[in-house]
Design a protein around this motif. Sequence first.
Motif, mmCIF file in Angstrom:
data_model
loop_
_atom_site.group_PDB
_atom_site.id
_atom_site.type_symbol
_atom_site.label_atom_id
_atom_site.label_comp_id
_atom_site.label_asym_id
_atom_site.label_seq_id
_atom_site.Cartn_x
_atom_site.Cartn_y
_atom_site.Cartn_z
ATOM 1 N N ALA A 255 0.833 -1.220 0.000
ATOM 2 C CA ALA A 255 0.000 0.000 0.000
ATOM 3 C C ALA A 255 0.859 1.258 0.000
ATOM 4 C CB ALA A 255 -0.930 -0.015 1.213
ATOM 5 N N VAL A 256 1.915 1.298 0.808
ATOM 6 C CA VAL A 256 2.727 2.533 0.855
ATOM 7 C C VAL A 256 3.503 2.707 -0.456
ATOM 8 C CG1 VAL A 256 2.905 2.576 3.376
ATOM 9 C CG2 VAL A 256 4.709 1.446 2.060
ATOM 10 N N ARG A 257 3.835 1.597 -1.114
ATOM 11 C CA ARG A 257 4.562 1.702 -2.386
ATOM 12 C C ARG A 257 3.638 2.143 -3.521
ATOM 13 N NH1 ARG A 257 7.933 -3.666 -0.957
ATOM 14 N NH2 ARG A 257 9.723 -2.664 0.077
ATOM 15 N N ASP A 258 2.329 1.864 -3.364
ATOM 16 C CA ASP A 258 1.358 2.270 -4.394
ATOM 17 C C ASP A 258 0.895 3.716 -4.184
ATOM 18 O OD1 ASP A 258 1.421 -0.213 -5.469
ATOM 19 O OD2 ASP A 258 -0.526 -0.884 -4.696
ATOM 20 N N ALA A 259 1.198 4.261 -3.002
ATOM 21 C CA ALA A 259 0.554 5.542 -2.621
ATOM 22 C C ALA A 259 1.186 6.746 -3.316
ATOM 23 C CB ALA A 259 0.647 5.730 -1.109
ATOM 24 N N ASP A 260 0.310 7.758 -3.577
ATOM 25 C CA ASP A 260 0.836 9.070 -4.011
ATOM 26 C C ASP A 260 1.286 9.846 -2.764
ATOM 27 O OD1 ASP A 260 -0.193 8.476 -6.601
ATOM 28 O OD2 ASP A 260 -2.189 9.060 -5.885
ATOM 29 N N VAL A 261 0.504 9.680 -1.682
ATOM 30 C CA VAL A 261 0.811 10.364 -0.424
ATOM 31 C C VAL A 261 0.669 9.375 0.738
ATOM 32 C CG1 VAL A 261 0.209 12.237 1.157
ATOM 33 C CG2 VAL A 261 -0.085 12.562 -1.312
ATOM 34 N N ALA A 262 1.648 9.420 1.648
ATOM 35 C CA ALA A 262 1.544 8.661 2.911
ATOM 36 C C ALA A 262 1.269 9.674 4.021
ATOM 37 C CB ALA A 262 2.837 7.906 3.189
ATOM 38 N N LEU A 263 0.141 9.453 4.731
ATOM 39 C CA LEU A 263 -0.282 10.375 5.795
ATOM 40 C C LEU A 263 -0.012 9.665 7.115
ATOM 41 C CD1 LEU A 263 -1.712 13.051 6.441
ATOM 42 C CD2 LEU A 263 -3.905 11.897 6.042
ATOM 43 N N VAL A 264 0.952 10.144 7.897
ATOM 44 C CA VAL A 264 1.405 9.447 9.117
ATOM 45 C C VAL A 264 0.853 10.184 10.328
ATOM 46 C CG1 VAL A 264 3.422 8.552 10.349
ATOM 47 C CG2 VAL A 264 3.516 8.830 7.855
ATOM 48 N N VAL A 265 -0.052 9.536 11.060
ATOM 49 C CA VAL A 265 -0.806 10.249 12.111
ATOM 50 C C VAL A 265 -0.594 9.586 13.473
ATOM 51 C CG1 VAL A 265 -3.066 11.143 12.771
ATOM 52 C CG2 VAL A 265 -2.607 10.658 10.370
ATOM 53 N N GLY A 266 -0.007 10.351 14.408
ATOM 54 C CA GLY A 266 -0.037 9.919 15.815
ATOM 55 C C GLY A 266 0.840 8.743 16.155
ATOM 56 N N THR A 267 2.047 8.715 15.581
ATOM 57 C CA THR A 267 2.969 7.657 15.988
ATOM 58 C C THR A 267 4.333 8.270 16.282
ATOM 59 O OG1 THR A 267 4.062 5.579 15.360
ATOM 60 C CG2 THR A 267 3.516 7.081 13.563
ATOM 61 N N SER A 268 5.013 7.685 17.260
ATOM 62 C CA SER A 268 6.351 8.182 17.623
ATOM 63 C C SER A 268 7.400 7.712 16.620
ATOM 64 C CB SER A 268 6.720 7.698 19.036
ATOM 65 O OG SER A 268 6.613 6.274 19.107
ATOM 66 N N ASN A 269 6.986 6.876 15.676
ATOM 67 C CA ASN A 269 7.898 6.429 14.596
ATOM 68 C C ASN A 269 9.188 5.822 15.135
ATOM 69 O OD1 ASN A 269 6.682 7.272 11.923
ATOM 70 N ND2 ASN A 269 6.559 9.206 13.035
ATOM 71 N N ILE A 270 9.110 5.080 16.253
ATOM 72 C CA ILE A 270 10.343 4.448 16.745
ATOM 73 C C ILE A 270 10.263 2.930 16.802
ATOM 74 C CG2 ILE A 270 11.243 6.392 18.074
ATOM 75 C CD1 ILE A 270 10.000 5.267 20.563
ATOM 76 N N VAL A 271 9.024 2.393 16.690
ATOM 77 C CA VAL A 271 8.909 0.927 16.800
ATOM 78 C C VAL A 271 9.003 0.321 15.403
ATOM 79 C CG1 VAL A 271 7.345 -0.954 17.444
ATOM 80 C CG2 VAL A 271 7.603 1.030 18.938
ATOM 81 N N GLN A 272 9.932 -0.636 15.270
ATOM 82 C CA GLN A 272 10.141 -1.321 13.996
ATOM 83 C C GLN A 272 9.290 -2.592 13.953
ATOM 84 O OE1 GLN A 272 11.558 0.173 11.741
ATOM 85 N NE2 GLN A 272 12.944 1.637 12.701
ATOM 86 N N PRO A 273 8.900 -3.107 12.756
ATOM 87 C CA PRO A 273 9.235 -2.516 11.455
ATOM 88 C C PRO A 273 8.248 -1.438 10.983
ATOM 89 C CG PRO A 273 8.121 -4.600 11.129
ATOM 90 C CD PRO A 273 8.238 -4.406 12.619
ATOM 91 N N ALA A 274 7.245 -1.101 11.807
ATOM 92 C CA ALA A 274 6.253 -0.092 11.365
ATOM 93 C C ALA A 274 6.939 1.212 10.957
ATOM 94 C CB ALA A 274 5.252 0.158 12.484
ATOM 95 N N ALA A 275 7.996 1.582 11.670
ATOM 96 C CA ALA A 275 8.630 2.887 11.409
ATOM 97 C C ALA A 275 9.327 2.933 10.048
ATOM 98 C CB ALA A 275 9.628 3.213 12.521
#
Length: 266
Positions: free
Chosen positions: A202-222
């Motif tokens: 999904a993120v590779r198909d996206a024109d825009v990735a909207l990242v909401v409300g995450t500390s972006n430190i937990v892998q592999p989500a980050a």
Amino acid sequence: MPNDSHVAVRNARDMLQDARHIAVLTGAGMSAQSGVPTYRDAQTGLWEKYSPEQLATPEAMANQPNLVWSWMLYQARLMRSVEPHEGHKILGAWQQELNNSGGSLEIITQNIDDLHERSNAEVLSHLHGTTFTFRCFECDVPANYELPPATPEQLAATPELDQLVLEDPPACTACTHGFIRPDIVMFGEMLPQQAMDDALRAVRDADVALVVGTSNIVQPAATLPLAASAAGAQVIEINPKMTPLSEDADISIQGTAREILPELYP
Ligand code: APR
């Protein structure tokens, strides 16, 4: 780069208006304004007060099944007792409109609550599982267990561990010697492979990735916002605080999910 919020919102709105395929990545901050505590916010974050090793690892569940089960049941009851906010509803409406016009808005969440679903949005991927389906801790067979409605006393119980009313997890009806657990990903466990594969697609198909409300430190989500960017997507972040993503995002809006999302759509 973090921008002045008003400018950032205007630029994000322009960027999103032409986007046909949007990947939305949400974290605990998406549910915060519905009343679900986050994990790492100072003072209020769950992992600021308790250690994940004590409450959210397979070892902890093996050693103290009733504490971990009661804690998870408290979380699930709290999540079931709160309501989606305006930001959830906006994502549901936006998804509907894009789906109807040949586009897509795909939601990938780290959250184990069902607030997106309860605001008429489809979730492509629950990266860390959900707390409303169950399986056996021993034999992994799905358990046909429905979360019992919470009594007012159970909901009133604050999350102080020493005030939790301890309950034993129900026995597994398949292997009979195991007990059941929620289908959430505990620390040290692998993410569901399909959930991660779907999210990467999904993120590779996206024109825009909207990242909401995450500390972006937990892998592999980050890694997902970076994978989106590497595949050519623009990355927009919504968070009241700076995160490791803020410097790399195309637009970083310092604000909350409930206030900012309605400014981006319709
Ligand atoms: N709107 C938007 N963002 C918010 C809001 C809000 N109202 N309130 C807080 N935030 C932001 C915080 O600034 C923080 O950056 O949400 C983020 C929450 O971060 P965490 O508590 O670390 O939650 P998350 O990023 O989802 O954690 C990832 O860690 O413990 C594991 O499995 C758990 O899924 C979780 C994972």
